[in-house]
Design a protein around this motif. Sequence first.
Motif, mmCIF file in Angstrom:
data_model
loop_
_atom_site.group_PDB
_atom_site.id
_atom_site.type_symbol
_atom_site.label_atom_id
_atom_site.label_comp_id
_atom_site.label_asym_id
_atom_site.label_seq_id
_atom_site.Cartn_x
_atom_site.Cartn_y
_atom_site.Cartn_z
ATOM 1 N N TYR A 29 64.356 12.067 1.033
ATOM 2 C CA TYR A 29 63.812 13.084 0.128
ATOM 3 C C TYR A 29 64.427 12.963 -1.257
ATOM 4 O O TYR A 29 63.715 12.960 -2.283
ATOM 5 C CB TYR A 29 64.058 14.484 0.689
ATOM 6 N N LEU A 30 65.747 12.865 -1.308
ATOM 7 C CA LEU A 30 66.427 12.781 -2.599
ATOM 8 C C LEU A 30 66.055 11.508 -3.351
ATOM 9 O O LEU A 30 65.952 11.509 -4.582
ATOM 10 C CB LEU A 30 67.944 12.852 -2.399
ATOM 11 N N HIS A 31 65.861 10.421 -2.612
ATOM 12 C CA HIS A 31 65.442 9.172 -3.245
ATOM 13 C C HIS A 31 64.110 9.392 -3.976
ATOM 14 O O HIS A 31 63.970 9.027 -5.155
ATOM 15 C CB HIS A 31 65.299 8.085 -2.178
ATOM 16 N N ALA A 80 59.331 12.135 3.987
ATOM 17 C CA ALA A 80 60.386 12.790 3.208
ATOM 18 C C ALA A 80 60.418 12.253 1.779
ATOM 19 O O ALA A 80 60.563 13.014 0.816
ATOM 20 C CB ALA A 80 61.740 12.576 3.890
ATOM 21 N N MET A 81 60.270 10.943 1.615
ATOM 22 C CA MET A 81 60.291 10.364 0.274
ATOM 23 C C MET A 81 59.090 10.830 -0.540
ATOM 24 O O MET A 81 59.222 11.178 -1.716
ATOM 25 C CB MET A 81 60.322 8.836 0.344
ATOM 26 N N ALA A 82 57.921 10.845 0.074
ATOM 27 C CA ALA A 82 56.728 11.302 -0.631
ATOM 28 C C ALA A 82 56.865 12.763 -1.045
ATOM 29 O O ALA A 82 56.470 13.149 -2.159
ATOM 30 C CB ALA A 82 55.495 11.112 0.250
ATOM 31 N N GLU A 83 57.429 13.579 -0.172
ATOM 32 C CA GLU A 83 57.614 14.993 -0.504
ATOM 33 C C GLU A 83 58.596 15.156 -1.655
ATOM 34 O O GLU A 83 58.437 16.046 -2.507
ATOM 35 C CB GLU A 83 58.075 15.761 0.725
ATOM 36 N N GLY A 84 59.623 14.294 -1.706
ATOM 37 C CA GLY A 84 60.543 14.327 -2.834
ATOM 38 C C GLY A 84 59.841 14.001 -4.140
ATOM 39 O O GLY A 84 60.063 14.658 -5.171
ATOM 40 N N CYS A 85 58.994 12.982 -4.124
ATOM 41 C CA CYS A 85 58.213 12.641 -5.326
ATOM 42 C C CYS A 85 57.368 13.816 -5.779
ATOM 43 O O CYS A 85 57.361 14.183 -6.966
ATOM 44 C CB CYS A 85 57.305 11.447 -5.041
ATOM 45 N N MET A 86 56.647 14.403 -4.844
ATOM 46 C CA MET A 86 55.751 15.502 -5.200
ATOM 47 C C MET A 86 56.520 16.710 -5.721
ATOM 48 O O MET A 86 56.060 17.400 -6.632
ATOM 49 C CB MET A 86 54.872 15.859 -4.008
ATOM 50 N N ALA A 87 57.697 16.969 -5.158
ATOM 51 C CA ALA A 87 58.519 18.073 -5.657
ATOM 52 C C ALA A 87 58.928 17.837 -7.107
ATOM 53 O O ALA A 87 59.155 18.784 -7.860
ATOM 54 C CB ALA A 87 59.759 18.253 -4.775
ATOM 55 N N GLY A 88 59.020 16.558 -7.497
ATOM 56 C CA GLY A 88 59.364 16.208 -8.867
ATOM 57 C C GLY A 88 58.171 16.080 -9.793
ATOM 58 O O GLY A 88 58.314 15.627 -10.935
ATOM 59 N N HIS A 113 58.006 4.785 13.887
ATOM 60 C CA HIS A 113 58.277 6.222 13.919
ATOM 61 C C HIS A 113 59.295 6.601 12.851
ATOM 62 O O HIS A 113 59.152 7.630 12.173
ATOM 63 C CB HIS A 113 58.762 6.631 15.311
ATOM 64 N N GLU A 114 60.313 5.775 12.671
ATOM 65 C CA GLU A 114 61.295 6.018 11.609
ATOM 66 C C GLU A 114 60.638 5.925 10.242
ATOM 67 O O GLU A 114 60.903 6.744 9.345
ATOM 68 C CB GLU A 114 62.447 5.015 11.722
ATOM 69 N N VAL A 115 59.785 4.931 10.071
ATOM 70 C CA VAL A 115 59.078 4.767 8.795
ATOM 71 C C VAL A 115 58.252 6.010 8.485
ATOM 72 O O VAL A 115 58.234 6.495 7.347
ATOM 73 C CB VAL A 115 58.194 3.509 8.831
ATOM 74 N N ALA A 116 57.593 6.569 9.472
ATOM 75 C CA ALA A 116 56.757 7.749 9.257
ATOM 76 C C ALA A 116 57.596 8.939 8.809
ATOM 77 O O ALA A 116 57.242 9.649 7.855
ATOM 78 C CB ALA A 116 55.988 8.078 10.532
ATOM 79 N N VAL A 117 58.703 9.171 9.485
ATOM 80 C CA VAL A 117 59.565 10.305 9.148
ATOM 81 C C VAL A 117 60.121 10.160 7.735
ATOM 82 O O VAL A 117 60.073 11.083 6.911
ATOM 83 C CB VAL A 117 60.709 10.436 10.172
#
Length: 340
Positions: free
Chosen positions: A105-107, A157-165, A149-153
Amino acid sequence: MSDAKSWIAAPLGLEPSREERQFFAGERPWGFILFARNIDGPSQLTELVEMLKELGGRETTPIFIDQEGGRIRRLMPPLAPNRPAPRVIGDLYREDGESGRRLAYLHGRLLAADLMRYGINADCVPCIDVPVEGAHDIIGDRALSNDPHEVAVLGRAMAEGCMAGGVLPVLKHMPGHGRGRADSHKELPIVDAKHYELAARDFLPFAELSDMPCAMSAHILFSDIDSQRPATLSPVIIEDVIRGEIGFEGLLMTDDISMKALKGPYDERARASISAGCDIVLHCNGDMQEMRPLVRGVPVLDGESRRRAIHAESYLTQPADSEQLDAMGEEYDRLLSVLV
């Protein structure tokens, strides 16, 4: 965006030439994409982005870039910090799931901040391809993990971090580039895996993230599904697999239409990708001799494609948590330090 056309353009240099300005004003690309050749310094980059948004006719004109971390980054220090390849996020996730998700997420959130400093509002991340042994290293450590499955999780999280920004994320490369044994910049990769194998592994992260607003197609030929056409040009792949099986309803843009994986005149490439079901044609090298014929093959954004484009633009917002960036940066560094 009432008269925007179904393509994304790239300027050739540090600012649009007079010829480019006239061409873009007439051919109205939906968005633009930037590369290292377009970047010289902070003020130049900010001015370039402003110019491109003016040419696009609206503040929400998407300005794309590839800023993943690791070897795929267009903004280098001092313009943006060095951030590691996505694979390190998967390494942490396997040690500590909660910390790994937080790092992903932070990334995404900090990549967004790095870009928004200059007005860039769309990032071609996350790469949610799942590599297999023996695949070409064009994906390599750009992949978050070799486990779907790890890639999906972590991809979510990374996409949500982008959108939050306030930055639009672009899933890539749908429906999966991980088995490719060639670099699609240079030739067409052919994947002979059976459909059921692809569904269980390659397609899985895209299905798990099917609610995301934007994705990029793969110039890959999946011989068990369509033995004649790469995914970007295949109605079978796009309609049956991407829209049907995977369930993706967002905006689908092509990978760079000028890559050597594809053949034929540029208007035919563009027309074939739109006919197959892509919404937007991406052209990256800034070559006017390619763009002029290409635009003959792209229509004005209309119907479902226009609706998807409007929805994608709705994610281009001002972040509400900018005052917390310093703390997020410190947390990010602490999480990375565990892996040193």
